[in-house]
Enzyme design. Structure first.
Site, mmCIF file in Angstrom:
data_model
loop_
_atom_site.group_PDB
_atom_site.id
_atom_site.type_symbol
_atom_site.label_atom_id
_atom_site.label_comp_id
_atom_site.label_asym_id
_atom_site.label_seq_id
_atom_site.Cartn_x
_atom_site.Cartn_y
_atom_site.Cartn_z
ATOM 1 C CB CYS A 118 1.577 -4.503 -0.789
ATOM 2 S SG CYS A 118 1.213 -2.752 -0.506
ATOM 3 C CG HIS A 305 5.003 -1.620 -1.936
ATOM 4 N ND1 HIS A 305 3.891 -2.409 -2.134
ATOM 5 C CD2 HIS A 305 6.072 -2.464 -1.971
ATOM 6 C CE1 HIS A 305 4.274 -3.667 -2.288
ATOM 7 N NE2 HIS A 305 5.584 -3.728 -2.188
ATOM 8 C CG ASN A 325 8.549 -5.671 -2.422
ATOM 9 O OD1 ASN A 325 7.335 -5.812 -2.289
ATOM 10 N ND2 ASN A 325 9.075 -4.989 -3.420
#
Length: 500
Positions: A118, A305, A325
């Site tokens: 990520c 994250h 995201n």
């Protein structure tokens, strides 16, 4: 023996000069033009040979089909995973009409797959806010032959990476289905292949949200090859990925350390809109032992994250930040989230000002006060234009014993400025991601101080919000003169879990 380097980037022109400002892009070094030329020539040479022999390019150095385990896991292979390698397909087998870029790259193009990168994908999403920056990553390509050439900034120099268009694929062959699964497709292999085995939804790792677009999985593959395997990309910091992609310099802030939030907004955060400063945010993994809730989030946001900051804007007296995201879903559910009660009446008109549309696409809006309350870490990367020049020097030396006090004096770097200039000073370690299976248990923490050699005046110190960072830096306004950089290096006999 740890090896460290300083990278001073004094600006080549002072503020009194009125030369037109060029777009930011890849850091210009002595090796950049050489790397660009070599990459283009290699792609052209491969394409010529492949056409002469009537075949597509197969990269023997990183062959997903013939050597999947090495490409996935590198040196350290879990024996239980050896028989679990996904299928492999070429881009031309996956898409009816593939295009590297279907349109100008945007954050909505990026969707994370079955890999914990990520941080890298957030870097791509953040870079997409700077027009033309993503396009610079792929230097040359021949999509018919299936050959792509990229350059990356590794340990202060540009490196070329050439890949083919093989990609890992997660949807099984028709023959591997059970009887009930085949019935769903009327026991017809052609129907199954035309529906299930086509399109980016079957890619094992990252994919684009735009139909037929290939730049996202191919850049991810090139970055994996640069490091030796895909597993090496599991966990990291967004700012480090942007540095690798552009040659930029990063600094990390803790939100709790901000003295004046309004000043930070005006002097730092608004730079997110000028394409020269890219930002990402995160907070630590939630401790779920007390609650027992393995799916706990902070109002929809995941701990450990990386999220991208796309835009910041003040609208009608309120300060808003638009974030994303990299999963392409799972958004903030607090105030000003998509569909929240705040979006009524006149405030709906603000959506256009923010260039934001509601929907479960991973993009969401936060007010600045909620932003500061929620996030723990802000990563800022400065991207340079061609008016900057770089000087770099590596030094290797034996560290002091582990019990030794943390102090200055192990090494010193000198540099001179012929005239007053803005300078960015960086002290960096070799990137251990390239040999993380072999680097032992020792971690190093670095800091530095900059002194004027004539006056012995302290001019500045490095800034970092976390220990064990790959590099630390500071930006200074320096007069003409001679300067010394004194590193301070500590080490500990363990590998801290600092990557997200």
């Amino acid at each position: 023996m740890p090896r460290h380097r300083t990278k001073g980037i004094p600006k080549a022109m002072d503020s009194s000069q009125s030369a037109p400002k060029e777009p930011v892009g890849l850091l210009v070094t002595a090796e950049l033009e050489e790397a660009l030329t070599a990459c283009k020539k290699k792609v052209e040479r491969i394409a010529k040979i492949c056409r002469a022999t009537n075949r597509k390019f197969r990269d023997s150095e990183f062959d997903l089909e013939n050597d999947p385990i090495s490409c996935l896991y590198g040196v350290e292979v879990d024996e239980e995973k050896v028989d679990q390698a996904p299928d492999v397909r070429r881009v031309s087998q996956i898409f009816e009409n593939p295009k590297f870029f279907a349109d100008r790259p945007s954050s909505s193009d990026i969707n994370q797959g079955a890999l914990g990168d990520c941080w890298f994908l957030s870097a791509l999403a953040t870079m997409s806010t700077s027009p033309g920056l993503i396009e610079k990553l792929c230097v040359a390509r021949d999509e018919e032959i299936g050959v792509y050439g990229f350059i990356f900034f590794r340990d202060s120099q540009w490196e070329t990476v050439i890949i083919d268009d093989q990609l890992f694929w997660s949807i099984p062959k028709f023959e591997e289905l059970n009887g009930d699964e085949k019935k769903l497709y009327h026991n017809d292999k052609d129907i199954y292949n035309s529906i299930a085995r086509k399109g980016g939804k079957g890619l094992h790792f990252a994919r684009s949200g735009t139909a037929g677009e290939t730049w996202v999985p191919l850049i991810e593959k090139a970055y994996a090859k640069l490091h030796g395997d895909f597993a090496s990309l599991d966990g990291g910091h967004m700012s480090e990925a942007i540095e690798d992609l552009t040659g930029g310099v990063s600094v990390v802030f803790n939100t709790a350390d901000i003295l004046d939030p309004s000043r930070f907004w005006d002097e730092v955060f608004l730079r997110a809109n000028d394409n020269t400063h890219l930002f990402g945010v995160s907070f630590g993994v939630l401790d779920k032992t007390r609650s027992g809730d393995a799916s706990a989030t902070v109002q929809g946001l995941m701990g450990g994250h990386a999220y991208s900051i796309l835009r910041v804007k003040e609208c009608r007296g309120k300060r808003f930040i638009v974030l994303r995201n990299p999963w392409g879903d799972s958004e903030w559910t607090g105030r000003w989230s998509d569909g929240s009660k705040e979006w009524t009446g006149e405030w709906l008109q603000v959506l256009k000002e923010l260039d934001h549309e509601m929907g479960d696409d991973g993009e969401f809006v936060m007010e600045y006060s909620d932003f500061l309350e929620t996030w723990e870490t802000i990563e800022q990367t400065t991207i340079f234009d061609s008016s900057w020049v770089m000087s770099s020097h590596w030094l290797s030396f034996p560290p002091k014993p582990l019990a030794h006090a943390w102090s200055y004096g192990e090494a010193v770097f000198y540099f001179s400025l012929p005239k007053a200039s803005t300078a960015v000073i960086v002290l960096s370690q070799l990137d251990d991601r390239y040999f993380q299976d072999l680097d032992g248990l020792v971690a190093h923490n670095v800091e530095f101080a900059v002194y004027n050699r004539s006056t012995r005046e302290l001019k500045g110190e490095s800034v970092s919000a976390r220990f064990w960072s790959r590099s630390v830096s500071c930006q200074l306004q320096l007069e003409a003169g001679d300067y010394a950089v004194y590193p301070r290096i500590d080490r500990n006999q363990y590998k801290p879990s600092v990557r997200i």
